[in-house]
Design a protein around this motif. Structure first.
Motif, short mmCIF file in Angstrom:
data_model
loop_
_atom_site.label_atom_id
_atom_site.label_comp_id
_atom_site.label_asym_id
_atom_site.label_seq_id
_atom_site.Cartn_x
_atom_site.Cartn_y
_atom_site.Cartn_z
N VAL A 102 0.78 -1.25 -0.08
CA VAL A 102 0.09 -0.12 -0.02
C VAL A 102 0.79 1.22 -0.02
O VAL A 102 0.59 2.19 -0.71
CB VAL A 102 -1.18 0.12 1.35
CG1 VAL A 102 -1.71 1.25 1.36
CG2 VAL A 102 -1.96 -1.24 1.03
N LEU A 103 1.95 1.24 0.87
CA LEU A 103 2.85 2.15 0.93
C LEU A 103 3.46 2.89 -0.54
O LEU A 103 3.23 3.88 -0.97
CB LEU A 103 3.91 2.10 1.95
CG LEU A 103 5.02 3.31 2.28
CD1 LEU A 103 5.60 2.98 3.79
CD2 LEU A 103 6.04 3.34 1.23
N ILE A 104 3.80 1.74 -1.21
CA ILE A 104 4.48 1.97 -2.29
C ILE A 104 3.23 2.51 -3.58
O ILE A 104 3.54 3.47 -4.40
CB ILE A 104 5.29 0.87 -2.99
CG1 ILE A 104 6.39 0.60 -2.28
CG2 ILE A 104 5.85 1.21 -4.38
CD1 ILE A 104 7.45 1.81 -2.01
N GLU A 105 2.40 1.66 -3.61
CA GLU A 105 1.22 1.79 -4.62
C GLU A 105 0.48 3.10 -4.47
O GLU A 105 0.35 4.04 -5.59
CB GLU A 105 0.37 0.70 -4.65
CG GLU A 105 0.96 -0.63 -5.10
CD GLU A 105 -0.35 -1.82 -5.20
OE1 GLU A 105 -1.39 -1.55 -4.66
OE2 GLU A 105 0.13 -2.85 -5.72
N GLU A 106 0.23 3.64 -3.27
CA GLU A 106 -0.41 4.82 -3.04
C GLU A 106 0.54 6.03 -3.50
O GLU A 106 0.19 7.07 -3.83
CB GLU A 106 -1.23 4.82 -1.81
CG GLU A 106 -2.22 3.83 -1.57
CD GLU A 106 -3.20 4.12 -2.69
OE1 GLU A 106 -3.70 5.37 -2.82
OE2 GLU A 106 -3.75 3.26 -3.15
N LEU A 107 1.73 5.76 -2.87
CA LEU A 107 2.63 7.10 -2.95
C LEU A 107 2.98 7.19 -4.50
O LEU A 107 2.73 8.36 -5.10
CB LEU A 107 4.17 6.67 -2.39
CG LEU A 107 5.11 7.65 -2.36
CD1 LEU A 107 4.73 8.73 -1.33
CD2 LEU A 107 6.49 6.94 -1.82
N LYS A 108 3.03 6.11 -5.25
CA LYS A 108 3.28 6.47 -6.74
C LYS A 108 2.21 6.93 -7.44
O LYS A 108 2.23 7.98 -8.36
CB LYS A 108 3.59 4.97 -7.50
CG LYS A 108 5.08 4.38 -7.04
CD LYS A 108 5.19 3.24 -7.54
CE LYS A 108 5.09 3.07 -9.02
NZ LYS A 108 5.43 1.54 -9.48
N HIS A 109 0.87 6.80 -6.65
CA HIS A 109 -0.44 7.29 -7.45
C HIS A 109 -0.54 8.72 -7.26
O HIS A 109 -1.06 9.37 -7.90
CB HIS A 109 -1.67 6.35 -7.11
CG HIS A 109 -2.74 6.99 -7.32
ND1 HIS A 109 -3.40 7.11 -8.63
CD2 HIS A 109 -3.92 7.37 -6.50
CE1 HIS A 109 -4.68 7.66 -8.54
NE2 HIS A 109 -4.81 7.82 -7.31
#
Length: 228
Positions: A102-109
């Protein structure tokens, strides 16, 4: 200027006029006869007109500064809203095992980051199988611990960029150490942000935002460490 004219300099005259405000009240006719060169051409203009031109230029400069301040304020609001959504997504993660994803996916988004990855070491045994908790080299741990603030700049073939797993090599990167508590605390992870654009992350850019990202990421992932 200090070129003397019969023992009196231009500075002397300027100081006299500044300290004698009643001079032009007693000699008001001088104001209408003074002719100056306009900065917008070679024509002569009156003192009053020259003052108006100077005032207009000053107003234009203030307007530009106000516009810049408004634009910066609007940008900060947008960043704050994105940071809020990202933080909420971390807090709403259904299980601890999903935190890294979640940390990575939402940060990228939220922040339109092309490439991102994170690694954490020293996690409890129940989470050691997760992709973001895989073993890393001692060199990476030493490097991460040496960072007192996020690194931004060209990708100097950092070992940690291999975590990005992207076919397009990262030309510039931001490396954010993860720590609990104060920045001098022991480092337990590293967040890697990458971009194929060599100018995305530059050595002279501000790191306040990245520090906040690191603090939030550390707070989210730090509770999975052994003994926490």
């Amino acid at each position: 200027m200090t070129t003397p004219l019969q023992g009196i300099t231009e500075d002397d005259i300027a100081n006299y006029l500044v300290n004698t405000p009643g001079f032009f009240e007693r000699h008001a006719e001088l104001l209408s006869t003074v002719q100056l060169t306009s900065p917008h051409g070679l024509r002569a203009v009156s003192l009053q007109e020259r003052q108006m031109e100077m005032l207009r230029e000053r107003i234009k400069g203030l307007e530009r500064k106000i516009i810049e301040m408004i634009r910066a304020g609007q940008d900060n609001v947008v960043i704050a809203e994105r940071m809020h959504r990202w933080t909420c997504a971390l807090m709403l993660a259904r299980s601890a095992s999903l935190l890294g994803q979640v940390l990575i996916e939402e940060l990228k988004h939220e922040f339109m980051i092309p490439q991102a990855a994170v690694r954490v070491w020293g996690v409890s045994a129940s989470h050691s199988h997760l992709p973001w908790a895989q073993a890393v080299s001692d060199d990476i741990k030493t490097f991460a611990s040496s960072l007192t603030q996020p690194y931004c700049g060209l990708n100097a073939q950092f070992e940690a960029t291999s975590w990005l797993g992207d076919p397009t090599p990262a030309q510039s990167v931001a490396l954010v150490p993860l720590r609990l508590g104060k920045s001098a605390g022991e480092c337990f992870g590293l967040l890697v942000l990458g971009s194929p654009d060599a100018l995305r992350y530059q050595s002279d850019m501000g790191t306040e935002f990245l520090v906040q990202v690191g603090d939030i990421a550390s707070a989210a992932l730090g509770r999975l460490l052994m003994g926490e």
